[in-house]
Design an enzyme around this catalytic site. Structure first.
Site, PDB file in Angstrom:
ATOM      1  N   HIS A 125       0.849  -1.185   0.000  1.00 48.71           N
ATOM      2  CA  HIS A 125       0.000   0.000   0.000  1.00 48.71           C
ATOM      3  C   HIS A 125       0.883   1.233   0.000  1.00 48.71           C
ATOM      4  O   HIS A 125       1.937   1.226   0.633  1.00 48.71           O
ATOM      5  CB  HIS A 125      -0.907   0.013   1.248  1.00 48.71           C
ATOM      6  CG  HIS A 125      -2.056   0.932   1.101  1.00 48.71           C
ATOM      7  ND1 HIS A 125      -1.956   2.274   1.363  1.00 48.71           N
ATOM      8  CD2 HIS A 125      -3.330   0.706   0.694  1.00 48.71           C
ATOM      9  CE1 HIS A 125      -3.130   2.832   1.123  1.00 48.71           C
ATOM     10  NE2 HIS A 125      -3.976   1.915   0.715  1.00 48.71           N
ATOM     11  N   ASP A 168      -7.919  -5.398  -0.051  1.00 49.36           N
ATOM     12  CA  ASP A 168      -8.405  -6.272  -1.115  1.00 49.36           C
ATOM     13  C   ASP A 168      -8.060  -7.741  -0.909  1.00 49.36           C
ATOM     14  O   ASP A 168      -8.546  -8.589  -1.646  1.00 49.36           O
ATOM     15  CB  ASP A 168      -7.822  -5.809  -2.459  1.00 49.36           C
ATOM     16  CG  ASP A 168      -8.328  -4.437  -2.838  1.00 49.36           C
ATOM     17  OD1 ASP A 168      -9.538  -4.233  -2.716  1.00 49.36           O
ATOM     18  OD2 ASP A 168      -7.520  -3.585  -3.227  1.00 49.36           O
TER      19      ASP A 168
HETATM   20  N1  ACO Z   1       4.308  -7.610  -4.632  1.00 47.37           N
HETATM   21  C1  ACO Z   1       5.658  -7.572  -4.810  1.00 47.37           C
HETATM   22  N2  ACO Z   1       6.399  -6.444  -4.721  1.00 47.37           N
HETATM   23  C2  ACO Z   1       5.753  -5.306  -4.427  1.00 47.37           C
HETATM   24  C3  ACO Z   1       4.357  -5.267  -4.221  1.00 47.37           C
HETATM   25  C4  ACO Z   1       3.631  -6.476  -4.334  1.00 47.37           C
HETATM   26  N3  ACO Z   1       2.307  -6.513  -4.148  1.00 47.37           N
HETATM   27  N4  ACO Z   1       3.981  -3.997  -3.967  1.00 47.37           N
HETATM   28  C5  ACO Z   1       5.108  -3.262  -4.011  1.00 47.37           C
HETATM   29  N5  ACO Z   1       6.159  -4.051  -4.290  1.00 47.37           N
HETATM   30  C6  ACO Z   1       7.575  -3.632  -4.367  1.00 47.37           C
HETATM   31  C7  ACO Z   1       7.856  -2.918  -5.681  1.00 47.37           C
HETATM   32  O1  ACO Z   1       8.273  -3.809  -6.668  1.00 47.37           O
HETATM   33  C8  ACO Z   1       8.934  -1.960  -5.252  1.00 47.37           C
HETATM   34  O2  ACO Z   1      10.138  -2.668  -5.164  1.00 47.37           O
HETATM   35  P1  ACO Z   1      11.544  -1.934  -5.506  1.00 47.37           P
HETATM   36  O3  ACO Z   1      11.683  -0.858  -4.485  1.00 47.37           O
HETATM   37  O4  ACO Z   1      12.555  -3.027  -5.377  1.00 47.37           O
HETATM   38  O5  ACO Z   1      11.418  -1.394  -6.894  1.00 47.37           O
HETATM   39  C9  ACO Z   1       8.541  -1.558  -3.829  1.00 47.37           C
HETATM   40  O6  ACO Z   1       7.780  -2.669  -3.334  1.00 47.37           O
HETATM   41  C10 ACO Z   1       7.681  -0.296  -3.757  1.00 47.37           C
HETATM   42  O7  ACO Z   1       6.596  -0.467  -4.637  1.00 47.37           O
HETATM   43  P2  ACO Z   1       5.903   0.735  -5.391  1.00 47.37           P
HETATM   44  O8  ACO Z   1       5.118   0.205  -6.537  1.00 47.37           O
HETATM   45  O9  ACO Z   1       6.916   1.803  -5.686  1.00 47.37           O
HETATM   46  O10 ACO Z   1       4.950   1.270  -4.241  1.00 47.37           O
HETATM   47  P3  ACO Z   1       3.688   2.172  -4.446  1.00 47.37           P
HETATM   48  O11 ACO Z   1       3.440   2.850  -3.180  1.00 47.37           O
HETATM   49  O12 ACO Z   1       3.836   3.018  -5.673  1.00 47.37           O
HETATM   50  O13 ACO Z   1       2.529   1.106  -4.793  1.00 47.37           O
HETATM   51  C11 ACO Z   1       0.761  -0.423  -4.598  1.00 47.37           C
HETATM   52  C12 ACO Z   1       1.559   0.699  -3.911  1.00 47.37           C
HETATM   53  C13 ACO Z   1       0.315   0.040  -5.987  1.00 47.37           C
HETATM   54  C14 ACO Z   1      -0.476  -0.710  -3.782  1.00 47.37           C
HETATM   55  C15 ACO Z   1       1.657  -1.697  -4.709  1.00 47.37           C
HETATM   56  O14 ACO Z   1       2.024  -2.142  -3.413  1.00 47.37           O
HETATM   57  C16 ACO Z   1       0.992  -2.823  -5.492  1.00 47.37           C
HETATM   58  O15 ACO Z   1       1.075  -2.846  -6.711  1.00 47.37           O
HETATM   59  N6  ACO Z   1       0.290  -3.776  -4.792  1.00 47.37           N
HETATM   60  C17 ACO Z   1      -0.410  -4.829  -5.462  1.00 47.37           C
HETATM   61  C18 ACO Z   1      -1.753  -4.310  -5.976  1.00 47.37           C
HETATM   62  C19 ACO Z   1      -2.727  -4.069  -4.858  1.00 47.37           C
HETATM   63  O16 ACO Z   1      -2.966  -4.912  -4.000  1.00 47.37           O
HETATM   64  N7  ACO Z   1      -3.374  -2.887  -4.935  1.00 47.37           N
HETATM   65  C20 ACO Z   1      -4.413  -2.499  -3.964  1.00 47.37           C
HETATM   66  C21 ACO Z   1      -3.931  -1.428  -3.048  1.00 47.37           C
HETATM   67  S1  ACO Z   1      -5.182  -1.001  -1.876  1.00 47.37           S
HETATM   68  C22 ACO Z   1      -6.233  -0.071  -2.779  1.00 47.37           C
HETATM   69  O17 ACO Z   1      -5.916   0.651  -3.664  1.00 47.37           O
HETATM   70  C23 ACO Z   1      -7.628  -0.183  -2.432  1.00 47.37           C
END
Ligand code: ACO
Length: 431
Positions: free
Chosen positions: A307, A364
């Site tokens: 998140h 989720d």
């Molecule tokens: N699985 C594996 N790695 C992850 C995940 C994940 N679910 N989420 C983040 N990471 C990693 C990224 O690859 C990144 O790694 P790095 O630093 O080595 O490049 C690091 O964690 C940071 O991730 P970002 O994408 O930069 O974080 P951001 O804050 O932009 O994204 C998000 C947050 C979009 C929710 C992300 O965690 C994600 O894609 N999760 C999966 C989708 C999801 O469940 N979305 C629902 C969120 S709740 C909502 O909106 C209601």
């Protein structure tokens, strides 16, 4: 003494005001940055940018705190009010008096039907149309029927528009499902409460009324409450962005639906189930998923994990996990996907990749398993999220519109394209 931040650039020193929120969070006010320094700030994805001051929802992502208008989310789990009461709280800023809630509920009952002409719109969509596309289009179409609600100048006008939206989204959602299945539309029932009425419109048949199970009704009520607002997320910011041009409430919320649709936001509830189903079919093991999520260069993500704001447990996921266990036990459902989800959670939580990056289950992760137990079809999951989130969008739109200082949202950019160059006629282009 008023706190200031100091910025030293090109040998000059600038003082920038510091704003402190009611929970002590600090922000550097850069509203004068460009006019004073000629510089702009650069923050792709806005992870460090406060776009507004807001009094609706408070989150402390490090501690896993979430409050609606100051009330901790956990209190809605123990006392479980009606979703409509929570919607009123979020939109109007305090808990309603009995007569205020009754007045609003009566409006919801009165506005539950949709205009007969709007029903024909469903026929224009292919049977395979994603319900989120239908929902967004229909919410936008609603505005055509109530042009008098474009300008919401009085409290009464605003309440009327909010009630129409909150009531009709439920009918539109149910009808989008029914039309995709070729089933007749079931009119809203004036005696049923918000969630029960939705279930009735989804699942009743003209010859066979759906028997509302109070356990399912309560579970749906809780799911809606837990989704009701989440401060400046992608869809709420979209609603504000669109509304900042003074676009009407219906158009702004239709845009919010589009933003929620994506798998990184609300669409994750569908993506979680798809991932769990893949594991169940034997295409991957939970270990494979964790490995792929960690692999550099692999776009696979553990859906329902991570998140932008929470770097610890999303408090909603904890409540949902408990509610999910209870719902499945009461309905005597054994869902293999729940076991897979538990296994994935266990693997991720003992893996330093996830804990060091602060990746924990989000809202989720368990909501989809609950919705499956309620017999909500998979392609409707994000629609359910939209229904729950609508009060939040309305509140965000209202807060922005009520603020006399609010202006059109128009970020700047750092241009990284070609320098000035000449137009080349077609016959002279050598590439
Ligand atoms: N699985 C594996 N790695 C992850 C995940 C994940 N679910 N989420 C983040 N990471 C990693 C990224 O690859 C990144 O790694 P790095 O630093 O080595 O490049 C690091 O964690 C940071 O991730 P970002 O994408 O930069 O974080 P951001 O804050 O932009 O994204 C998000 C947050 C979009 C929710 C992300 O965690 C994600 O894609 N999760 C999966 C989708 C999801 O469940 N979305 C629902 C969120 S709740 C909502 O909106 C209601």
């Amino acid at each position: 003494m008023e706190e200031k931040a100091k910025l030293i650039m090109e040998g000059r020193e600038y003082e920038l005001p510091v704003i402190t929120g009611t929970e002590g969070e600090k922000a550097i006010d850069i509203t004068q940055l460009r006019s004073r320094t000629g510089y702009i700030s650069y923050d792709p994805g806005f992870a460090n940018t406060g776009s507004c001051k807001s009094a609706i929802t408070y989150i402390d992502g490090e501690k896993g705190v979430l409050r609606y208008r100051g009330i901790p989310i956990e209190q809605f789990d123990t006392k479980i009010p009606n979703f409509v009461e929570v919607a009123w709280l979020i939109i109007f800023g305090r808990l309603p008096k009995k007569e205020e809630l009754q007045h609003f509920s009566e409006k919801l009952t009165r506005h539950a039907h949709i205009h007969e002409a709007l029903k024909y719109h469903f026929e224009g969509f292919p049977i395979t149309a994603p319900p989120m596309a239908i929902l967004s289009a229909m919410i936008n179409a609603l505005s055509c029927f109530y042009p008098e609600l474009f300008e919401l100048e009085t409290h009464e006008q605003f309440e009327e528009a909010a009630a129409r939206l909150i009531s009709k989204i439920r009918t539109i959602a149910a009808y989008s499902y029914r039309s995709s299945k070729g089933l007749p539309f079931i009119p809203p029932h004036p005696k049923l409460r918000y969630c029960a009425n939705f279930l009735h419109m989804m699942f009743s048949m003209p010859y066979d009324l759906y028997e509302i199970d109070p356990v399912v009704e309560d579970a749906l009520n809780l799911v809606f409450i837990l989704h009701a607002d989440h401060e400046q997320n992608c869809s709420a910011s979209t609603v504000r962005m669109v509304g900042s041009s003074r676009a009407n409430l219906f158009a702004s919320c239709a845009a919010g639906v589009c933003a929620l649709w994506g798998p990184l936001h609300g669409g994750a509830n569908t993506a979680v189930i798809e991932m769990l189903e893949q594991i169940h079919k034997g295409n991957y093991t939970p270990e494979d998923c964790v490995r792929m999520a960690k692999e550099k260069g692999n776009p696979f993500r553990l859906m329902g994990f991570g998140h932008r704001v929470y770097k610890y447990f999303d408090p909603r996921s904890r409540i949902l996990k408990k509610a999910c266990d209870k719902l499945l036990a009461t309905l005597k459902i054994k869902d293999p996907l729940l076991d897979i989800a538990l296994k994935l959670e266990e693997l991720a939580l003992k893996d330093s990749y996830f804990t060091e990056k602060g990746l924990y289950p989000n809202v989720d992760f368990y909501s989809g398993i609950m919705m499956r137990a309620m017999r909500i079809p998979l392609n409707m999951f994000t629609v359910m999220f939209s229904m729950g989130r609508l009060p939040g969008w309305i509140a965000q739109w209202k807060e922005m519109n009520d603020d006399p200082r609010s202006k059109i949202w128009r970020p700047r950019q750092v241009y990284a394209g070609e320098k000035e160059r000449d137009y080349i006629p077609m016959e002279k282009r050598q590439y």
